[in-house]
Scaffold this motif. Sequence first.
Motif, PDB file in Angstrom:
ATOM      1  N   GLY A  19       0.812  -1.209   0.000  1.00 19.24           N
ATOM      2  CA  GLY A  19       0.000   0.000   0.000  1.00 19.24           C
ATOM      3  C   GLY A  19       0.843   1.256   0.000  1.00 19.24           C
TER       4      GLY A  19
ATOM      5  N   LEU B  76      -5.002  -2.705   5.746  1.00 20.31           N
ATOM      6  CA  LEU B  76      -6.126  -2.534   4.825  1.00 20.31           C
ATOM      7  C   LEU B  76      -6.299  -1.082   4.408  1.00 20.31           C
ATOM      8  CD1 LEU B  76      -8.714  -4.953   6.499  1.00 20.31           C
ATOM      9  CD2 LEU B  76      -7.263  -5.370   4.501  1.00 20.31           C
ATOM     10  N   ALA B  77      -6.080  -0.167   5.352  1.00 20.41           N
ATOM     11  CA  ALA B  77      -6.213   1.255   5.035  1.00 20.41           C
ATOM     12  C   ALA B  77      -5.155   1.693   4.028  1.00 20.41           C
ATOM     13  CB  ALA B  77      -6.104   2.093   6.313  1.00 20.41           C
TER      14      ALA B  77
ATOM     15  N   LEU C 184      -3.477  -0.243   1.902  1.00 28.76           N
ATOM     16  CA  LEU C 184      -3.706  -0.896   0.609  1.00 28.76           C
ATOM     17  C   LEU C 184      -4.821  -0.192  -0.152  1.00 28.76           C
ATOM     18  CD1 LEU C 184      -3.009  -3.210  -1.306  1.00 28.76           C
ATOM     19  CD2 LEU C 184      -4.772  -4.576  -0.171  1.00 28.76           C
ATOM     20  N   ALA C 185      -5.885   0.149   0.552  1.00 29.52           N
ATOM     21  CA  ALA C 185      -6.998   0.862  -0.097  1.00 29.52           C
ATOM     22  C   ALA C 185      -6.531   2.209  -0.638  1.00 29.52           C
ATOM     23  CB  ALA C 185      -8.141   1.053   0.895  1.00 29.52           C
ATOM     24  N   LEU C 186      -5.771   2.942   0.171  1.00 31.37           N
ATOM     25  CA  LEU C 186      -5.254   4.240  -0.271  1.00 31.37           C
ATOM     26  C   LEU C 186      -4.313   4.068  -1.453  1.00 31.37           C
ATOM     27  CD1 LEU C 186      -4.967   7.294   0.150  1.00 31.37           C
ATOM     28  CD2 LEU C 186      -3.131   6.807   1.796  1.00 31.37           C
TER      29      LEU C 186
ATOM     30  N   ILE D  88      -4.248   1.664  -3.726  1.00 29.87           N
ATOM     31  CA  ILE D  88      -4.988   1.310  -4.943  1.00 29.87           C
ATOM     32  C   ILE D  88      -5.683   2.531  -5.527  1.00 29.87           C
ATOM     33  CG2 ILE D  88      -6.950  -0.011  -5.805  1.00 29.87           C
ATOM     34  CD1 ILE D  88      -6.156  -2.252  -3.889  1.00 29.87           C
ATOM     35  N   ILE D  89      -6.256   3.370  -4.653  1.00 25.21           N
ATOM     36  CA  ILE D  89      -6.940   4.579  -5.126  1.00 25.21           C
ATOM     37  C   ILE D  89      -5.970   5.524  -5.826  1.00 25.21           C
ATOM     38  CG2 ILE D  89      -8.120   6.681  -4.374  1.00 25.21           C
ATOM     39  CD1 ILE D  89      -9.413   4.996  -2.147  1.00 25.21           C
TER      40      ILE D  89
END
Length: 275
Positions: free
Chosen positions: A167, A254-255, A257-259, A261-262
């Motif tokens: 991430g 998870l935070a 990785l989400a950031l 990917i965005i």
Amino acid sequence: MADTATTSSASVSPYAKTERDKNRFILKQLVTKDFKLKYRRSVLGVVWSVLNPLLMMVVMSIVFSFLFSNGIENFPLYLILGNITFSFMSDSTSAALTSFLDAAPLLKKVKISRFVFPVQKVLFALVNFAFSLVAVAIVMLWFRVMPTWHLIWLPVCLALLIVFCIGIGLVIGSLAVFFRDVIHLWSVILTAWTYLTPLFWDFQLLIDKGAPLWVIGIVKANPMYGFVTFMRDIFLWNQSPSPEIIALCAIWSLAMLALGIIVFRKTQHKFILYV
């Protein structure tokens, strides 16, 4: 109608499988290439990945054992576990930082999933981390710290740490394509992060010295505090990580990785113009 859906699914599935196989093959080739380049013309080769954490542990033990050990049993093992965990993060993210820029010749010539480049850097760092665990085993033998069943938590810790690093790599790697200052800024951030994480000092010292609650809160919210504590729990203290530590590591992973990917998806189509 059902036949149409089945046909559509069947037509997409082979392509997706082919794409996954292609990315897996590219990852394997890139990791192998980095491994060969790192140890090319080196007499000791991979032994350096074992010696380096051991030598750092010896030096830091001599320097910090009387200042920050705070009565910690097996302080050298405490040190090496913190160092190799933090080094995995710093090495993988520092490499991922320039992964898109370094891959510019390939990106301009071949149609390839850009996602693989920061992931590859994290996986290569994982290979070096595996060799570092040999150094940990040597220190455990020296201090007669016997491993227990709690080591079954190691894959969980590593999986969360890998996701966390991927991430970060996606975020800073994408930003570095457009803003080269990120390359210099990241080294400053890592230096500050090193001292914010209890690698060579004990978290209990903050409480004993009467540190403000906001300082204690910042350190405990530090994601690397969670991962380092996770490693020390299962290797040094022979206990399962607390639900608080597991939750901290999972949330940060998870935070990030989400950031990542965005940021990656919003910027990747412009990479070819700036690399």
